[in-house]
Design a protein around this motif. Structure first.
Motif, mmCIF file in Angstrom:
data_model
loop_
_atom_site.group_PDB
_atom_site.id
_atom_site.type_symbol
_atom_site.label_atom_id
_atom_site.label_comp_id
_atom_site.label_asym_id
_atom_site.label_seq_id
_atom_site.Cartn_x
_atom_site.Cartn_y
_atom_site.Cartn_z
ATOM 1 N N ALA A 106 0.833 -1.209 0.000
ATOM 2 C CA ALA A 106 0.000 0.000 0.000
ATOM 3 C C ALA A 106 0.864 1.254 0.000
ATOM 4 N N VAL A 107 1.932 1.256 0.816
ATOM 5 C CA VAL A 107 2.769 2.448 0.885
ATOM 6 C C VAL A 107 3.516 2.663 -0.435
ATOM 7 N N GLY A 108 3.847 1.581 -1.139
ATOM 8 C CA GLY A 108 4.467 1.709 -2.454
ATOM 9 C C GLY A 108 3.517 2.324 -3.464
ATOM 10 N N ARG A 109 2.256 1.911 -3.413
ATOM 11 C CA ARG A 109 1.261 2.472 -4.332
ATOM 12 C C ARG A 109 0.986 3.943 -4.034
ATOM 13 N N LEU A 110 0.954 4.312 -2.758
ATOM 14 C CA LEU A 110 0.786 5.718 -2.398
ATOM 15 C C LEU A 110 1.975 6.539 -2.892
ATOM 16 N N THR A 111 3.170 5.980 -2.754
ATOM 17 C CA THR A 111 4.380 6.657 -3.225
ATOM 18 C C THR A 111 4.286 6.936 -4.723
ATOM 19 N N LYS A 112 3.919 5.927 -5.468
ATOM 20 C CA LYS A 112 3.826 6.074 -6.923
ATOM 21 C C LYS A 112 2.786 7.129 -7.300
ATOM 22 N N SER A 113 1.687 7.165 -6.543
ATOM 23 C CA SER A 113 0.608 8.105 -6.831
ATOM 24 C C SER A 113 1.052 9.553 -6.679
ATOM 25 N N PHE A 114 1.634 9.903 -5.522
ATOM 26 C CA PHE A 114 1.984 11.315 -5.356
ATOM 27 C C PHE A 114 3.226 11.675 -6.165
ATOM 28 N N TRP A 115 4.149 10.711 -6.372
ATOM 29 C CA TRP A 115 5.383 11.039 -7.084
ATOM 30 C C TRP A 115 5.147 11.308 -8.564
ATOM 31 N N ARG A 116 4.237 10.595 -9.180
ATOM 32 C CA ARG A 116 3.953 10.839 -10.599
ATOM 33 C C ARG A 116 3.418 12.251 -10.789
ATOM 34 N N ARG A 117 2.633 12.728 -9.836
ATOM 35 C CA ARG A 117 2.110 14.096 -9.926
ATOM 36 C C ARG A 117 3.189 15.130 -9.611
ATOM 37 N N LEU A 118 3.999 14.854 -8.595
ATOM 38 C CA LEU A 118 5.055 15.794 -8.216
ATOM 39 C C LEU A 118 6.107 15.915 -9.311
ATOM 40 N N SER A 119 6.542 14.786 -9.848
ATOM 41 C CA SER A 119 7.636 14.802 -10.824
ATOM 42 C C SER A 119 7.233 15.405 -12.161
ATOM 43 N N SER A 120 5.940 15.554 -12.406
ATOM 44 C CA SER A 120 5.500 16.145 -13.667
ATOM 45 C C SER A 120 5.752 17.653 -13.707
ATOM 46 N N LYS A 121 5.932 18.289 -12.534
ATOM 47 C CA LYS A 121 6.124 19.740 -12.496
ATOM 48 C C LYS A 121 7.405 20.178 -11.791
ATOM 49 N N ALA A 122 7.976 19.325 -10.952
ATOM 50 C CA ALA A 122 9.172 19.719 -10.198
ATOM 51 C C ALA A 122 10.384 19.784 -11.107
ATOM 52 N N SER A 123 11.310 20.682 -10.813
ATOM 53 C CA SER A 123 12.553 20.764 -11.581
ATOM 54 C C SER A 123 13.364 19.489 -11.378
ATOM 55 N N ALA A 124 14.288 19.241 -12.291
ATOM 56 C CA ALA A 124 15.138 18.051 -12.181
ATOM 57 C C ALA A 124 15.943 18.080 -10.879
ATOM 58 N N GLY A 125 16.424 19.264 -10.510
ATOM 59 C CA GLY A 125 17.204 19.382 -9.282
ATOM 60 C C GLY A 125 16.375 19.078 -8.049
ATOM 61 N N ALA A 126 15.146 19.597 -8.006
ATOM 62 C CA ALA A 126 14.272 19.341 -6.862
ATOM 63 C C ALA A 126 13.938 17.850 -6.758
ATOM 64 N N GLN A 127 13.697 17.203 -7.907
ATOM 65 C CA GLN A 127 13.408 15.764 -7.894
ATOM 66 C C GLN A 127 14.598 14.975 -7.363
ATOM 67 N N ARG A 128 15.776 15.322 -7.817
ATOM 68 C CA ARG A 128 16.968 14.600 -7.366
ATOM 69 C C ARG A 128 17.197 14.804 -5.873
ATOM 70 N N ARG A 129 17.044 16.050 -5.415
ATOM 71 C CA ARG A 129 17.232 16.320 -3.989
ATOM 72 C C ARG A 129 16.194 15.585 -3.151
ATOM 73 N N PHE A 130 14.979 15.485 -3.654
ATOM 74 C CA PHE A 130 13.937 14.766 -2.919
ATOM 75 C C PHE A 130 14.320 13.294 -2.747
ATOM 76 N N ILE A 131 14.711 12.644 -3.824
ATOM 77 C CA ILE A 131 15.035 11.209 -3.762
ATOM 78 C C ILE A 131 16.268 10.974 -2.895
ATOM 79 N N GLU A 132 17.305 11.771 -3.104
ATOM 80 C CA GLU A 132 18.542 11.566 -2.342
ATOM 81 C C GLU A 132 18.314 11.745 -0.836
ATOM 82 N N THR A 133 17.554 12.757 -0.465
ATOM 83 C CA THR A 133 17.333 13.000 0.969
ATOM 84 C C THR A 133 16.330 12.010 1.556
#
Length: 338
Positions: free
Chosen positions: A125-152
């Motif tokens: 369930a937590v994996g599916r929730l992750t996929k849900s919000f991340w697909r929406r976030l990554s569609s608009k976030a800059s490449a740098g913000a996406q990388r910083r999010f994953i790394e942190t």
């Protein structure tokens, strides 16, 4: 002759008045009510919560925290931020119940969903929730913000696994080690990446890696997490949880409870002073970058004041007595649960 029985009064904890010491304006996103309701429905439809946990989730008021920490986001981005905050608290709760092996397994599922949002097939369930919000976030976030999010976020799981090992062994780390670990277990660092996303920022890596910017992020993280340790201590000590700065300070500095609270309170005030000094020391990188960076630094300030105010609005730490506790700046020490 009448004999009157006197109940022994419970000892009390007295809190520092951090809100009055925090100089940043409290701002509020107007999309809170609608997005908060939709976000709660999103999370509860995506995972099975017991009746008790559902009640606690409603009392969390994660949408209110989001509204005070991302006040300028438009509806679409604010809704993603709401989902993230609710998800993060849910993740924090389930990680508290995991050993380090279960934490590593959960981390693998989540990071897999982040690194391959289209091809990865989550099994939880937590994996599916992750996929849900991340697909929406990554569609608009800059490449740098996406990388910083994953790394942190990966750093978060490394630290949570260490926390689980400490919990199993009964180890209480020294203050320096605790501070380093707490900066990652807090989950604040991915939240800073969402400041970029929520405000449509595209800041270059060489700016975000500048010592002044890193120092500002660290000072904001420290205030949020150390003040959280003060306000959450009562509930945590009642549950036997020792992952708290108050416990670490008591152990290392040989202080009683109130002296340890005062000690951490002074450290929190120092975070605000540190943030102010670094804010005034920021170099200039030209009008365009300076304007974006000002929005980012203001976003860190939103988190600093917003989290302090929310701590007395949520039912997570003081039940429904939060506003009374904020007024009196004290609370009766809870008995240990057996």
């Amino acid at each position: 002759m009448t004999v009157v029985a006197h109940r022994r009064r419970s000892p009390r904890i007295y809190f520092p008045d951090l809100i009055s010491r925090c100089p940043y304006p409290l701002r509020y996103n107007p999309h809170c009510e609608r997005a908060s309701a939709e976000s709660k429905a999103w999370l509860m439809s995506g995972c099975k919560l017991s009746k008790k946990k559902r009640a606690a989730f409603h009392g969390l008021k994660g949408g209110l925290l989001t509204a005070m920490c991302y006040p300028l986001a438009d509806y679409e981005q604010f809704r993603v931020c709401c989902d993230w905050i609710n998800y993060l608290f849910h993740l924090d709760n389930i990680c508290d119940e995991m050993d380090d092996h279960a934490t590593v397994s959960t981390a693998s599922e989540i990071i897999g969903a982040l690194r391959d949002p289209h091809g990865f097939r989550p099994s939880s369930a937590v994996g599916r929730l992750t996929k849900s919000f991340w697909r929406r976030l990554s569609s608009k976030a800059s490449a740098g913000a996406q990388r910083r999010f994953i790394e942190t976020f990966e750093l978060f799981f490394h630290a949570v696994a260490q926390q689980a090992r400490d919990r199993e062994s009964g180890n209480i780390p020294d203050l320096e080690s605790y501070i380093a670990m707490r900066r990652d277990t807090s989950g604040c660092k991915p939240c800073w990446a969402l400041i970029e996303y929520a405000n449509d920022l595209d800041l270059p890596d060489w700016v975000m890696e500048h010592p002044c910017v890193r120092g500002l992020e660290e000072a904001a993280n420290d205030l949020v997490t150390w003040s959280n340790d003060i306000f959450s201590y009562n509930v945590e000590q009642a549950n036997g949880d020792t992952h708290n700065m108050i416990v670490v300070v008591q152990t290392q500095e040989k202080l009683d409870l109130q002296a340890a609270v005062d000690y951490v309170g002074e450290l929190c005030v120092g975070c605000i002073d540190r943030f102010e000094a670094l804010r005034h020391a920021l170099p200039s990188w030209g009008p365009e970058i300076d304007e974006q960076l000002q929005v980012y630094v203001d976003g860190l300030g939103d988190w600093m004041i917003g989290n302090l105010v929310w701590s007395f609005e949520t039912e997570r730490y003081f039940g429904r007595a939060g506003r009374k506790v904020r007024s009196e700046l004290s609370v009766a020490l809870l008995p240990r649960r057996k």
